[in-house]
Design a protein around this motif. Structure first.
Motif, mmCIF file in Angstrom:
data_model
loop_
_atom_site.group_PDB
_atom_site.id
_atom_site.type_symbol
_atom_site.label_atom_id
_atom_site.label_comp_id
_atom_site.label_asym_id
_atom_site.label_seq_id
_atom_site.Cartn_x
_atom_site.Cartn_y
_atom_site.Cartn_z
ATOM 1 N N GLY A 1 0.802 -1.216 0.000
ATOM 2 C CA GLY A 1 0.000 0.000 0.000
ATOM 3 C C GLY A 1 0.835 1.266 0.000
ATOM 4 O O GLY A 1 0.420 2.299 -0.549
ATOM 5 N N TYR A 2 2.013 1.199 0.605
ATOM 6 C CA TYR A 2 2.906 2.370 0.636
ATOM 7 C C TYR A 2 3.564 2.639 -0.711
ATOM 8 O O TYR A 2 4.069 3.739 -0.945
ATOM 9 C CB TYR A 2 4.000 2.166 1.681
ATOM 10 N N SER B 1 2.070 1.979 -3.818
ATOM 11 C CA SER B 1 0.996 1.704 -4.763
ATOM 12 C C SER B 1 1.234 2.368 -6.112
ATOM 13 O O SER B 1 1.614 3.543 -6.190
ATOM 14 C CB SER B 1 -0.343 2.183 -4.178
ATOM 15 N N THR C 1 -1.330 2.437 -8.283
ATOM 16 C CA THR C 1 -2.648 2.910 -8.702
ATOM 17 C C THR C 1 -3.117 4.135 -7.929
ATOM 18 O O THR C 1 -4.033 4.820 -8.349
ATOM 19 C CB THR C 1 -3.689 1.781 -8.522
ATOM 20 N N SER C 2 -2.482 4.402 -6.783
ATOM 21 C CA SER C 2 -2.866 5.563 -5.967
ATOM 22 C C SER C 2 -1.621 6.380 -5.646
ATOM 23 O O SER C 2 -1.025 6.244 -4.576
ATOM 24 C CB SER C 2 -3.547 5.098 -4.667
ATOM 25 N N PRO C 3 -1.203 7.242 -6.584
ATOM 26 C CA PRO C 3 0.040 8.001 -6.368
ATOM 27 C C PRO C 3 0.005 8.868 -5.112
ATOM 28 O O PRO C 3 1.040 9.115 -4.492
ATOM 29 C CB PRO C 3 0.160 8.853 -7.638
ATOM 30 N N GLU C 4 -1.197 9.313 -4.711
ATOM 31 C CA GLU C 4 -1.278 10.159 -3.521
ATOM 32 C C GLU C 4 -0.952 9.385 -2.246
ATOM 33 O O GLU C 4 -0.631 9.970 -1.214
ATOM 34 C CB GLU C 4 -2.670 10.799 -3.399
ATOM 35 N N GLN C 5 -1.025 8.034 -2.300
ATOM 36 C CA GLN C 5 -0.691 7.201 -1.154
ATOM 37 C C GLN C 5 0.713 6.603 -1.250
ATOM 38 O O GLN C 5 1.182 5.986 -0.305
ATOM 39 C CB GLN C 5 -1.721 6.073 -1.017
ATOM 40 N N ASN C 6 1.362 6.793 -2.385
ATOM 41 C CA ASN C 6 2.688 6.212 -2.612
ATOM 42 C C ASN C 6 3.749 7.112 -1.977
ATOM 43 O O ASN C 6 3.954 8.245 -2.406
ATOM 44 C CB ASN C 6 2.935 6.072 -4.116
ATOM 45 N N GLN D 1 4.584 15.305 -4.477
ATOM 46 C CA GLN D 1 3.861 16.201 -5.371
ATOM 47 C C GLN D 1 4.521 17.574 -5.370
ATOM 48 O O GLN D 1 4.748 18.176 -4.319
ATOM 49 C CB GLN D 1 2.401 16.302 -4.964
ATOM 50 N N TYR E 1 3.918 14.913 -10.033
ATOM 51 C CA TYR E 1 4.611 14.032 -9.092
ATOM 52 C C TYR E 1 6.071 13.861 -9.506
ATOM 53 O O TYR E 1 6.401 13.759 -10.687
ATOM 54 C CB TYR E 1 3.947 12.653 -9.032
#
Length: 435
Positions: free
Chosen positions: A251-252, A254, A256-261, A266, A272
């Motif tokens: 999950g860290y 990810s 598919t979810s750059p805002e969570q990677n 940003q 990004y």
């Protein structure tokens, strides 16, 4: 057949004869007396009845065998010498009969020679009594037999309890096994994409746990239009705990979810960019120690790759050294090692750089490869890995990684004790537009 004690149901005519009980409610032991002498049977029956046994009688061994097909006596007192079938022959056949419990067999005989005693024991007899039978000696022999039967009953009960416990454990194991099979599918689903072509470059992944689930994880994600992040993780230990840790780490990082990677930052323009590899390792180290509150740690290899220039910036945190397989077939290992993540507070990491030329390949493999042990030989190590990479250099993509795994199985006689995972990045040259 008859009894010298209280009347009992005829065992031949009624197979449902209930087990007799004493006045205290305890089950009475059944004794079958077999003797062609009616007088001898009556004497023994009287002695046994007074001692609290239920007594069954038979005048021949043949009659006794018929009784034994209907009722299982606890004790058998059988004369040795009888018309027709002898006591020895009867004992042989008695031992061959199917029974729920053990039957204690005592031969009544006037024979005292050692050879005769040995023959009786070989036939399956448990004890002997000399004729004429002394009442005190009879009770002593039956008491000894009682101890054997009591121990046998206790052993059967313990075996029954053990069988029941094993059955429950098997049911539990089957349930856990089914859960682990599903967990394996879920863990494999963490690697959502095993291969992607970028036109002038391609990424291939392999993840093969040694058990149902493992502690390895590999993956990649886009950083921006021209760069991608590649990573390999190996959590300490094996099994469910390690697998849960890999799921958390997936999950860290990810894709598919750059805002969570956490590997991505940003910019002020909303785009990004990639965090410096050494900074990423340090950030993960702090995160694991301060927020996860776990005894687990992991090794990490992370590479930031430019798809146009072929530049690579990477960090090695306890993971095996990354390898570059050059277009000419030579192999170079990069990095200086580094500390695992989540082990030591304030650990420092170093970013290492290299550049891939057209035809070069970057290989990020787990220690399940370098620490694989062929029979009676040392671990494969970096030297063995280099030989494998050179041997397989004509293959590409997933075929390369599959062949590498098959070679490891062959070299170790299919005795791989650790998870095997790897990332293969193949660079074919600069590309102006990366999709």
């Amino acid at each position: 057949m008859h009894s010298s004690g209280e009347p009992v149901t005829d065992p031949i005519s009624d197979r449902q004869d209930p087990t007799p009980v004493s006045q205290t409610g305890a089950a009475l032991r059944r004794v079958l007396v077999v003797d062609d002498s009616k007088m001898q049977r009556r004497i023994l029956s009287a002695q046994l009845s007074r001692s609290g046994y239920e007594v069954l009688e038979a005048g021949t061994a043949e009659e006794a065998l018929e009784i034994c097909t209907q009722i299982e006596p606890d004790f058998v007192l059988s004369d040795w010498m009888m018309p027709g079938m002898s006591g020895i022959e009867f004992c042989h056949k008695f031992r061959a009969m199917p029974r729920e419990g053990y039957g204690y067999f005592i031969l009544l005989t006037s024979k005292t020679e050692k050879n005769d005693v040995a023959e009786g024991l070989q036939s399956g007899a448990d004890d002997f009594l000399a004729k004429p039978v002394n009442g005190d000696e009879l009770r002593a022999r039956l008491t000894a037999g009682e101890r054997i039967l009591t121990m046998e009953h206790a052993m059967k009960e313990k075996n029954r309890q053990l069988s029941s416990a094993l059955g429950e454990l098997q049911t539990l194991y089957d349930s856990i096994d089914r859960d682990l099979v599903e967990a394996c599918k879920l863990q494999q689903s963490l690697v959502k994409e095993r291969f992607r072509s970028f036109g002038n470059a391609q990424v291939s992944l392999t993840l093969r746990p040694s058990g149902h689930v493992g502690g390895d994880l590999v993956g990649f994600f886009p950083i921006n239009i021209r760069r991608i992040g590649l990573y390999g993780i190996d959590v300490s230990g094996h099994g469910i705990t390690s697998a849960l840790m890999t799921a958390r780490l997936a999950g860290y990082l990810s894709g598919t979810s750059p805002e969570q990677n956490i590997a991505l930052i940003q910019t002020e323009f909303g785009f990004y960019d990639g965090r410096d590899p050494a900074d990423l390792a340090a950030y993960l180290n702090t995160l694991v120690l301060e927020e996860m509150q776990t005894d687990s740690y992991f090794t990490l290899i992370y590479a930031d790759v430019d798809l146009i220039s072929g530049k690579v910036a990477l960090v090695q945190a306890g993971h095996p050294h990354p390898a570059v397989l050059r277009a000419d077939g030579s192999v170079e290992f990069l990095g200086d090692g580094g500390l695992p993540v989540g082990l030591i507070e304030g650990a420092q990491y170093e970013t290492v750089t290299t550049k891939l030329a057209p035809g070069d390949r970057l290989f990020l493999g787990s220690d399940g490869i370098t620490e694989a042990e062929p029979p009676r030989r040392p671990q494969i190590g970096e030297e063995g890995l280099a030989m494998l990479l050179k041997r397989l250099h004509l293959l590409r993509g997933p075929a390369f990684l599959d062949a590498l795994y098959w070679e490891l199985q062959r070299m170790t006689s299919e005795n791989l004790s650790d998870d095997v995972s790897a990332v293969l990045f193949e660079f074919d040259g600069a590309k102006e537009n990366v999709g």
